[in-house]
Design a protein around this motif. Structure first.
Motif, PDB file in Angstrom:
ATOM      1  N   CYS A  81       1.011  -1.339   0.056  1.00 56.88           N
ATOM      2  CA  CYS A  81       0.003   0.024  -0.061  1.00 56.88           C
ATOM      3  C   CYS A  81       0.910   1.406   0.036  1.00 56.88           C
ATOM      4  O   CYS A  81       1.972   1.094   0.429  1.00 56.88           O
ATOM      5  CB  CYS A  81      -0.900   0.175   1.215  1.00 56.88           C
ATOM      6  N   GLN A 139       0.110   4.023   1.672  1.00 56.48           N
ATOM      7  CA  GLN A 139       0.135   4.299   2.987  1.00 56.48           C
ATOM      8  C   GLN A 139      -1.030   3.529   3.672  1.00 56.48           C
ATOM      9  O   GLN A 139      -2.049   3.034   2.830  1.00 56.48           O
ATOM     10  CB  GLN A 139      -0.021   5.947   3.150  1.00 56.48           C
ATOM     11  N   TYR A 145      -8.510   2.539   8.983  1.00 53.16           N
ATOM     12  CA  TYR A 145      -9.109   1.741   9.628  1.00 53.16           C
ATOM     13  C   TYR A 145      -8.820   0.174   9.173  1.00 53.16           C
ATOM     14  O   TYR A 145      -9.609  -0.978   9.778  1.00 53.16           O
ATOM     15  CB  TYR A 145     -10.654   1.960   8.920  1.00 53.16           C
ATOM     16  N   CYS A 146      -7.827   0.081   8.528  1.00 52.88           N
ATOM     17  CA  CYS A 146      -7.667  -1.067   7.700  1.00 52.88           C
ATOM     18  C   CYS A 146      -6.637  -2.204   8.736  1.00 52.88           C
ATOM     19  O   CYS A 146      -5.675  -1.678   9.234  1.00 52.88           O
ATOM     20  CB  CYS A 146      -6.747  -1.077   6.612  1.00 52.88           C
ATOM     21  N   PHE A 191      -5.740  -5.323   7.425  1.00 56.32           N
ATOM     22  CA  PHE A 191      -5.383  -6.193   6.283  1.00 56.32           C
ATOM     23  C   PHE A 191      -3.752  -6.490   6.349  1.00 56.32           C
ATOM     24  O   PHE A 191      -3.220  -5.125   6.541  1.00 56.32           O
ATOM     25  CB  PHE A 191      -5.685  -6.107   4.813  1.00 56.32           C
ATOM     26  N   THR A 204      -2.881  -3.283  -2.201  1.00 61.78           N
ATOM     27  CA  THR A 204      -3.325  -2.570  -3.334  1.00 61.78           C
ATOM     28  C   THR A 204      -2.769  -3.086  -4.568  1.00 61.78           C
ATOM     29  O   THR A 204      -1.779  -2.817  -5.023  1.00 61.78           O
ATOM     30  CB  THR A 204      -2.857  -1.188  -3.194  1.00 61.78           C
ATOM     31  N   ASN A 222      -7.235   0.940  -6.008  1.00 61.21           N
ATOM     32  CA  ASN A 222      -7.521   2.232  -5.311  1.00 61.21           C
ATOM     33  C   ASN A 222      -7.303   3.101  -6.124  1.00 61.21           C
ATOM     34  O   ASN A 222      -6.352   3.461  -6.957  1.00 61.21           O
ATOM     35  CB  ASN A 222      -6.288   2.250  -4.095  1.00 61.21           C
TER      36      ASN A 222
HETATM   37  S1  SF4 Z   1      -7.637  -0.217   2.864  1.00 58.85           S
HETATM   38 FE1  SF4 Z   1      -6.783  -1.067   1.170  1.00 58.85          FE
HETATM   39  S2  SF4 Z   1      -5.473   0.534   0.429  1.00 58.85           S
HETATM   40 FE2  SF4 Z   1      -6.166   1.054   2.568  1.00 58.85          FE
HETATM   41  S3  SF4 Z   1      -4.348   0.128   3.724  1.00 58.85           S
HETATM   42 FE3  SF4 Z   1      -6.087  -1.382   3.731  1.00 58.85          FE
HETATM   43  S4  SF4 Z   1      -5.382  -2.718   1.847  1.00 58.85           S
HETATM   44 FE4  SF4 Z   1      -4.071  -0.747   1.811  1.00 58.85          FE
END
Ligand code: SF4
Length: 380
Positions: free
Chosen positions: A14, A16, A20-21, A23, A62, A95
Motif C-alpha cells: 500500500c 500508506q 481503519y484497515c 489487512f 493494493t 485504489n
Molecule cells: S484499505 Fe486497502 S489501500 Fe487501505 S491500507 Fe488497507 S489494503 Fe491498503
C-alpha cells in the motif's frame, strides 16, 4: 462454464496505511514489488499442479500499485502453473488514487476482466478520516475512465457507519454511484479494530462512531433503494445486476475450494483451512527455499464443516442448497441441524425455499444472531 477452484493472490503493498484497515500489507518500497513477484512465482511453482482455475482474485493490499506489465507477469505465472479456464473471471481490487495517471485499458489487455474500486465514500471531509488519499472526484473520474476503457464488469466498495457520516451523505453517495450504471456494489459497515489508528482515535475519545441505529438505517435504506436501480441484493453486503455476481466470492459463500497465494493468504482444500505466514521476509525465505509458507492450518471436522457450509450459504439471499449439502456430507441438513432449523422456522428467522433455506428478509441485518444458533448447535 468450467468448474474449477478459486485462486486468490495477495498483493501486500500500500502507499500508506488506511486508518481503519487491519489487512496485512507493507509500504511499497522501490524494487519491492518485482522482488515479491519472484517469490510469488516460486510459490506458484510449489502449489501449482495444473489445477483448473475458474476465478482469479488479485486482492490486497493494493494490486493496482502493480503496472499492467507486472499484472501480466502474474497472470502468465497462473497460466504456466495452473490451468486457467477460458472463461475465468479475473478480478483486481484497485485504489482510485493509484490509477489517476494510468492507462486502464492496459490492465484489460493484461487479462483483468473485472475491476473492484475502493471508492469507500464520496465526501472529501470524511475521506481523510479514513486515511484515504484520493478525493471523491478522483474516484468518479476513475469510474468514468474504467467504463471508457471497456470494463463492463465493474464494482465499487462503499463504507457506511463512518464517524461524521450522515444519512443525507450516504443517500447522495448511493445515488451518485448508481447513476453511473455500475453492475455491482459492495457495502460494508465500518469495522473498528483496536490496533488501527481509527480504533485508537475512537478508544481515546478523539473520534466518535455514529449511532449504531443510524448505521442500521443506512443499510436498510440501501436495501430498499438499490433494487429500484436494478441492483439485486444477492448477499448480505453485495448487490448486482443479474449475471454480475462476483463469481470468486460465490466460491467462498458456497464453501467450495480455493487456493490463496502470498503472505497472509488463506486456502481451503480437502477440508483443511491453511493460512500463509503474514510476514514478507519469512514468506520469501520459505518459498525461495522450496517450502510451503503455511503459518497455521486447521482441519475442520465434518460437523464444523457442515455448520460453516450452512452459515456461509445463508449469507446468500438464495440461501443454503439442501441438495448440495446431501451430496457433500451424505446426510440431510435436517439430520444435522433439525432442531435448530425447526426452531428458526417457527420464529420466522428462516424461510424454506425451493432449494433449501434462506434468511427471512427482516433477519438479513441480524444474520449473526441466526449464525450463532448453528454454531451453538455444533457445540452441543
Ligand atoms: S484499505 Fe486497502 S489501500 Fe487501505 S491500507 Fe488497507 S489494503 Fe491498503
Amino acid at each position: 462454464m468450467e468448474t474449477g477452484i478459486g485462486l486468490y493472490i495477495h498483493i501486500p503493498f500500500c502507499r500508506q496505511k488506511c486508518a481503519y484497515c487491519d489487512f496485512y500489507s507493507v509500504l511499497a518500497q522501490p524494487g519491492a514489488i518485482d522482488r515479491y513477484l519472484n517469490s510469488l512465482a516460486a510459490e506458484m511453482r510449489l502449489q501449482g499442479q495444473g489445477q483448473l482455475i475458474s476465478t482469479v482474485f488479485l486482492g490486497g493490499g493494493t494490486p493496482s500499485l502493480l503496472t499492467a506489465r507486472q499484472i501480466s507477469t502474474v497472470l502468465d505465472g497462473v497460466s504456466r502453473y495452473f490451468l486457467l479456464a477460458k472463461d475465468a473471471e479475473i478480478s483486481m481490487e484497485a485504489n482510485p488514487e493509484t490509477l489517476l495517471n494510468t492507462d486502464l485499458a492496459a490492465y484489460r489487455v493484461a487479462g483483468i476482466n473485472r475491476l473492484s474500486l475502493g471508492v469507500q465514500v464520496l465526501d472529501n471531509d470524511l475521506l481523510p478520516h479514513l486515511g484515504r488519499r484520493h478525493t471523491a472526484q478522483d474516484a468518479l473520474t476513475i469510474i468514468t475512465r474504467a467504463q471508457a476503457a471497456g470494463f463492463t464488469n465493474l464494482s465499487c466498495d462503499l463504507i457506511y457507519g463512518i464517524p461524521g457520516q450522515t444519512m443525507v451523505g450516504w443517500q447522495h453517495d448511493l445515488q451518485t454511484i448508481t447513476a453511473r450504471g455500475l453492475p455491482h456494489l459492495s457495502l460494508y459497515c465500518l469495522e473498528v479494530h483496536d490496533e488501527t489508528p481509527l480504533g485508537q482515535a475512537i478508544n481515546s475519545g478523539k473520534m466518535q462512531l455514529p449511532d449504531p441505529d443510524l448505521a442500521a438505517d443506512m443499510y436498510d435504506w440501501a436495501r430498499e433503494f438499490l433494487p429500484q436501480q436494478g441492483l439485486v441484493q444477492y448477499e448480505i453486503s453485495n448487490f448486482s445486476r443479474p449475471g454480475f455476481e462476483c463469481r470468486h466470492n460465490l466460491i467462498y459463500w458456497h464453501n467450495d475450494e480455493y487456493l490463496g497465494l502470498g503472505p497472509a493468504a488463506c486456502s481451503y482444500r480437502s477440508g483443511v483451512r491453511a493460512c500463509n505466514v503474514a510476514d514478507m521476509d519469512t514468506y520469501a525465505c520459505l518459498v525461495q527455499s522450496g517450502q510451503r509458507p503455511v503459518g497455521s492450518s486447521e482441519c475442520l471436522d465434518v460437523r464444523g464443516s457442515a455448520a460453516e457450509t450452512v452459515i456461509l450459504g445463508l449469507r446468500l439471499m438464495s440461501g443454503v442448497d439442501a441438495h448440495k449439502f446431501v451430496q457433500r456430507f451424505g446426510v440431510t441438513l435436517e439430520d444435522v441441524f433439525g432442531d435448530t432449523i425447526t426452531d428458526l422456522l417457527q420464529r420466522g428467522w428462516l424461510v424454506s425455499t425451493e432449494k433449501g433455506y434462506a434468511l427471512s428478509a427482516h433477519m438479513v441485518p441480524l444474520a449473526n444472531v441466526v449464525f450463532r444458533c448453528f454454531l451453538t448447535d455444533t457445540n452441543t
